[in-house]
Design an enzyme around this catalytic site. Sequence first.
Site, PDB file in Angstrom:
ATOM      1  N   SER A 254       0.821  -1.195   0.000  1.00  0.00           N
ATOM      2  CA  SER A 254       0.000   0.000   0.000  1.00  0.00           C
ATOM      3  C   SER A 254       0.858   1.249   0.000  1.00  0.00           C
ATOM      4  CB  SER A 254      -0.927  -0.035   1.223  1.00  0.00           C
ATOM      5  OG  SER A 254      -0.892   1.182   1.921  1.00  0.00           O
ATOM      6  N   LYS A 255       0.588   2.098  -0.964  1.00  0.00           N
ATOM      7  CA  LYS A 255       1.344   3.337  -1.072  1.00  0.00           C
ATOM      8  C   LYS A 255       1.144   4.176   0.192  1.00  0.00           C
ATOM      9  CE  LYS A 255       3.342   6.936  -2.913  1.00  0.00           C
ATOM     10  NZ  LYS A 255       4.779   7.049  -2.978  1.00  0.00           N
ATOM     11  N   ARG A 256      -0.071   4.098   0.716  1.00  0.00           N
ATOM     12  CA  ARG A 256      -0.371   4.900   1.900  1.00  0.00           C
ATOM     13  C   ARG A 256       0.484   4.476   3.101  1.00  0.00           C
ATOM     14  NH1 ARG A 256      -6.697   5.228   2.217  1.00  0.00           N
ATOM     15  NH2 ARG A 256      -6.563   4.624   0.037  1.00  0.00           N
TER      16      ARG A 256
END
Length: 488
Positions: A254-256
Amino acid sequence: MAKRVRTRFAPSPTGYMHIGNLRTALFEYLIAKHEGGDFILRIEDTDQGRLVEGATDIIYDTLKTVGLQHDEGPDIGGDHGPYVQSQRLPMYKKYAEELVELGGAHYCFCSEEEIERQRKEADSLGISFKYDDPCKHISLEEAKARVAAGEPYVIRQTIKGDGETYFDDEVYGRIEVDKDVLDEQILIKSDGFPTYNFANIIDDHQMEITHVVRGNEYLSSTPKYNLIYQAYGWDIPTYVHVPPVMKDEHHKLSKRNGDASFQDLVAKGYLPQAILNYIALLGWSPETEQEIYTLDELIKEFKISRISKSPAIFDIDKLTWMNGVYLRNMSLEEFYDLIKDILKDSIHREVDLLTVAKILQPRIDTLAQIKESVDFIDTLPEYDTAMYVHKKMKTTPEIALKALQAARSALADLQDWSSEESVHELLMALPKQLEMKNGQLLWPVRTAITGKQFTPGGAIEIAYILGKEETLARIDKGIEKLEAELNQ
Ligand code: GLU
């Protein structure tokens, strides 16, 4: 006649290209192209709160860079446009009203606060929440009158009857659910915007999408979507839900949470084609052991039946290895072209950069390794004389000193420094004269001229790259250091 296969990539413009999304785009592209069909790009921007400036350009740039050329899309048009959801708003409303007439949806006037209150209450009691909407019992006539009078409303799906409903997925097989557990979700919000739940169906139908390929997080909502297709009497697409891309057994990539996006990987020195090749193998496997594929080869080999249900783990070491294979498979000219700006940035001495590229090519796996690998060319780092002692090469400080003195005097006499060969010939003649092993000469020379334990290339190539003056100066320094140590 079988319908022409059409798939779509439907990203929300978030400002980066998530690796999992790019993998889904690749599968969509391959499924379409394997059958000679069309790959469509649709921008899903109805969540206006999440819009990011310039985000669609990142989508276009990524697809272009990796060569996933779409056949229809916002930037190139097509017969099924517009391809941006926010430009399709009036249409969703019209379809939703039709669905109300068909009995598949209803107007709902409940306040969000009230629903939220009930949800929280259920949460605090630890029971799962499903809104039992009283508005579905309002007659259509009355509901329409209230809408006409300006009362705020949403349009909600109506799920009729009980019992099981099912759909077939190409990867996960038949999925059966009890209608009882299905939410009557919002299709059109009070601001008139559709939710994803509704827009995806209308768009896929209108765009004549035959294969809906998306992440398996949509698997549990698909029965509801299926009921809507049925209410309209539309053909149900082939569903292909794909497994998630994970960082480890328990966490999704996940980029987040700080995991690399496509752009981050490119910035870290990975080649777009190697990334694309690697992600093809995340959740899909070919029938053979082959791992290195061109896009054309993937188109040929890709089969839906070989998509796996199991989550795929993103292994950066494997990508790094694959990237190295891509670098080594290039011709020296291609490789040089690719890295010459990095070389010019990293090396400020006038040297033969093509030879530097030649010694680097077999040694690096990512472009990010270049700078550090060639740093010794500009300046000789401080090093310890202990480095001259190498067990396998059978060197001692005495042997190293002897080797450096001999190399120094031979190299000082060498007039022609214009090619590696002349340096090669000269240095390779010395071990015999000195009754040494090759390593006993070459290890000390390389140590003296690089100050590093590991370098791309050996003593000969590096001496040639550095040139006569610099090579001699560095050998002198080595001699000085060794003499100082031996005289202690
Ligand atoms: N906009 C959705 C997403 O980015 C698309 C899902 C789909 O492909 O239907 O997750």
